[in-house]
Design a protein around this motif. Structure first.
Motif, PDB file in Angstrom:
ATOM      1  N   GLU A  28       0.940  -1.347  -0.106  1.00  0.00           N
ATOM      2  CA  GLU A  28       0.281   0.053  -0.081  1.00  0.00           C
ATOM      3  C   GLU A  28       0.784   1.131   0.014  1.00  0.00           C
ATOM      4  N   ILE A  29       0.504   2.262  -0.697  1.00  0.00           N
ATOM      5  CA  ILE A  29       1.245   3.544  -0.802  1.00  0.00           C
ATOM      6  C   ILE A  29       0.340   4.428   0.236  1.00  0.00           C
ATOM      7  N   ILE A  30       1.185   5.159   0.930  1.00  0.00           N
ATOM      8  CA  ILE A  30       0.688   6.183   1.843  1.00  0.00           C
ATOM      9  C   ILE A  30       1.103   7.515   1.223  1.00  0.00           C
ATOM     10  N   LEU A  31       0.094   8.110   0.729  1.00  0.00           N
ATOM     11  CA  LEU A  31       0.641   9.696   0.352  1.00  0.00           C
ATOM     12  C   LEU A  31       0.351  10.654   1.303  1.00  0.00           C
ATOM     13  N   LEU A  32       1.540  11.479   1.312  1.00  0.00           N
ATOM     14  CA  LEU A  32       1.448  12.745   2.017  1.00  0.00           C
ATOM     15  C   LEU A  32       0.858  13.897   1.225  1.00  0.00           C
ATOM     16  N   SER A  33       0.104  14.736   1.583  1.00  0.00           N
ATOM     17  CA  SER A  33      -0.275  15.854   0.924  1.00  0.00           C
ATOM     18  C   SER A  33       0.761  16.920   0.660  1.00  0.00           C
ATOM     19  N   GLU A  34       1.824  16.986   1.524  1.00  0.00           N
ATOM     20  CA  GLU A  34       3.134  17.779   1.459  1.00  0.00           C
ATOM     21  C   GLU A  34       4.080  17.231   2.426  1.00  0.00           C
ATOM     22  N   GLY A  35       5.283  17.829   1.902  1.00  0.00           N
ATOM     23  CA  GLY A  35       6.556  17.365   2.717  1.00  0.00           C
ATOM     24  C   GLY A  35       6.845  15.983   2.668  1.00  0.00           C
ATOM     25  N   ASP A  36       7.557  15.568   3.848  1.00  0.00           N
ATOM     26  CA  ASP A  36       8.102  14.268   3.972  1.00  0.00           C
ATOM     27  C   ASP A  36       8.074  13.746   5.344  1.00  0.00           C
ATOM     28  N   PRO A  37       8.033  12.345   5.782  1.00  0.00           N
ATOM     29  CA  PRO A  37       7.852  11.738   6.762  1.00  0.00           C
ATOM     30  C   PRO A  37       8.553  12.361   8.002  1.00  0.00           C
ATOM     31  N   ALA A  38       9.916  12.962   7.774  1.00  0.00           N
ATOM     32  CA  ALA A  38      10.522  13.395   8.804  1.00  0.00           C
ATOM     33  C   ALA A  38      10.054  14.691   9.636  1.00  0.00           C
ATOM     34  N   GLU A  39       9.049  15.264   8.764  1.00  0.00           N
ATOM     35  CA  GLU A  39       8.613  16.620   9.176  1.00  0.00           C
ATOM     36  C   GLU A  39       7.306  16.257   9.992  1.00  0.00           C
ATOM     37  N   LEU A  40       6.641  14.978  10.005  1.00  0.00           N
ATOM     38  CA  LEU A  40       5.407  14.628  10.482  1.00  0.00           C
ATOM     39  C   LEU A  40       5.449  15.144  12.167  1.00  0.00           C
ATOM     40  N   LYS A  41       4.302  15.574  12.443  1.00  0.00           N
ATOM     41  CA  LYS A  41       4.120  15.809  13.998  1.00  0.00           C
ATOM     42  C   LYS A  41       4.035  14.411  14.861  1.00  0.00           C
ATOM     43  N   GLU A  42       4.401  14.571  15.930  1.00  0.00           N
ATOM     44  CA  GLU A  42       4.584  13.326  16.916  1.00  0.00           C
ATOM     45  C   GLU A  42       3.088  12.631  16.907  1.00  0.00           C
ATOM     46  N   SER A  43       2.028  13.403  17.078  1.00  0.00           N
ATOM     47  CA  SER A  43       0.571  12.951  17.054  1.00  0.00           C
ATOM     48  C   SER A  43       0.388  12.371  15.610  1.00  0.00           C
ATOM     49  N   ASP A  44       0.833  12.868  14.555  1.00  0.00           N
ATOM     50  CA  ASP A  44       0.485  12.159  13.321  1.00  0.00           C
ATOM     51  C   ASP A  44       1.266  10.716  13.246  1.00  0.00           C
ATOM     52  N   VAL A  45       2.292  10.596  13.646  1.00  0.00           N
ATOM     53  CA  VAL A  45       3.236   9.605  13.615  1.00  0.00           C
ATOM     54  C   VAL A  45       2.224   8.644  14.542  1.00  0.00           C
ATOM     55  N   ARG A  46       1.967   9.034  15.867  1.00  0.00           N
ATOM     56  CA  ARG A  46       1.138   8.061  16.659  1.00  0.00           C
ATOM     57  C   ARG A  46      -0.163   7.606  15.967  1.00  0.00           C
ATOM     58  N   ALA A  47      -0.814   8.309  15.132  1.00  0.00           N
ATOM     59  CA  ALA A  47      -1.871   7.824  14.627  1.00  0.00           C
ATOM     60  C   ALA A  47      -1.625   7.207  13.518  1.00  0.00           C
ATOM     61  N   LEU A  48      -0.735   7.559  12.636  1.00  0.00           N
ATOM     62  CA  LEU A  48      -0.247   6.432  11.636  1.00  0.00           C
ATOM     63  C   LEU A  48       0.257   5.193  12.029  1.00  0.00           C
ATOM     64  N   ARG A  49       0.984   4.899  13.017  1.00  0.00           N
ATOM     65  CA  ARG A  49       1.291   3.579  13.721  1.00  0.00           C
ATOM     66  C   ARG A  49      -0.090   2.995  14.238  1.00  0.00           C
ATOM     67  N   ARG A  50      -0.845   3.594  14.752  1.00  0.00           N
ATOM     68  CA  ARG A  50      -2.098   2.819  15.340  1.00  0.00           C
ATOM     69  C   ARG A  50      -2.955   2.379  14.295  1.00  0.00           C
ATOM     70  N   GLU A  51      -3.019   3.386  13.074  1.00  0.00           N
ATOM     71  CA  GLU A  51      -3.893   2.949  11.801  1.00  0.00           C
ATOM     72  C   GLU A  51      -3.536   1.569  11.088  1.00  0.00           C
ATOM     73  N   LEU A  52      -1.856   1.397  11.187  1.00  0.00           N
ATOM     74  CA  LEU A  52      -1.350   0.584  10.471  1.00  0.00           C
ATOM     75  C   LEU A  52      -1.031  -0.873  11.366  1.00  0.00           C
ATOM     76  N   ARG A  53      -1.446  -0.492  12.810  1.00  0.00           N
ATOM     77  CA  ARG A  53      -1.398  -1.461  13.860  1.00  0.00           C
ATOM     78  C   ARG A  53       0.268  -1.851  14.042  1.00  0.00           C
ATOM     79  N   MET A  54       0.886  -1.007  14.286  1.00  0.00           N
ATOM     80  CA  MET A  54       2.423  -0.989  14.345  1.00  0.00           C
ATOM     81  C   MET A  54       2.960  -0.746  15.940  1.00  0.00           C
TER      82      MET A  54
END
Length: 131
Positions: free
Chosen positions: A105-131
């Motif tokens: 699966e490809i996860i698309l960011l609307s802008e920027g790169d993963p290094a710039e994600l907020k901590e809350s966004d990383v937590r939400a992503l990991r929760r969504e992916l069950r990691m």
């Protein structure tokens, strides 16, 4: 070994150890590959990988080699999270990995790169992916 230019004076943003000095070509591996089990989030660079954490591996650029792709063989889920300007490269990688793993699966960011994600966004992503 990878270094990054922070001065913006170099024509190369990232610099790797020469093949003659390295024990293994950098594009024969995936950075942080030892932290994954059955699922992986693939990102472009080391800083992206640090931001996402365990179960994340970096391809060290958008161009991948057959050796890197074969490392993914037998995994359950491969999630590709490249920078927002690398959609075509992410799609190409997904097509190459398709037959080697159960789910890609490809996860698309609307802008920027993963290094710039907020901590809350990383937590939400990991929760969504069950990691």
């Amino acid at each position: 070994l990878v270094g990054r230019d922070i001065t913006d004076k170099s024509d190369q943003r990232y610099k790797t150890l020469s093949l003659s000095k390295s024990k293994m070509p950098i594009k024969s591996s995936l950075y942080n590959f030892d932290s994954i089990d059955r699922d992986v989030v693939l990102v472009e660079g080391i800083f992206d990988c640090w931001r996402i954490g365990d179960s994340c591996a970096a391809t060290l650029g958008t161009k991948t080699t057959a050796e890197q792709i074969l490392l993914l063989r037998g995994l359950r889920n491969v999630f590709i999270l490249f920078d927002s300007d690398a959609k075509d490269q992410a799609e190409h990688l997904a097509a190459m990995v398709q037959g080697l793993v159960k789910h890609v699966e490809i996860i698309l960011l609307s802008e920027g790169d993963p290094a710039e994600l907020k901590e809350s966004d990383v937590r939400a992503l990991r929760r969504e992916l069950r990691m």
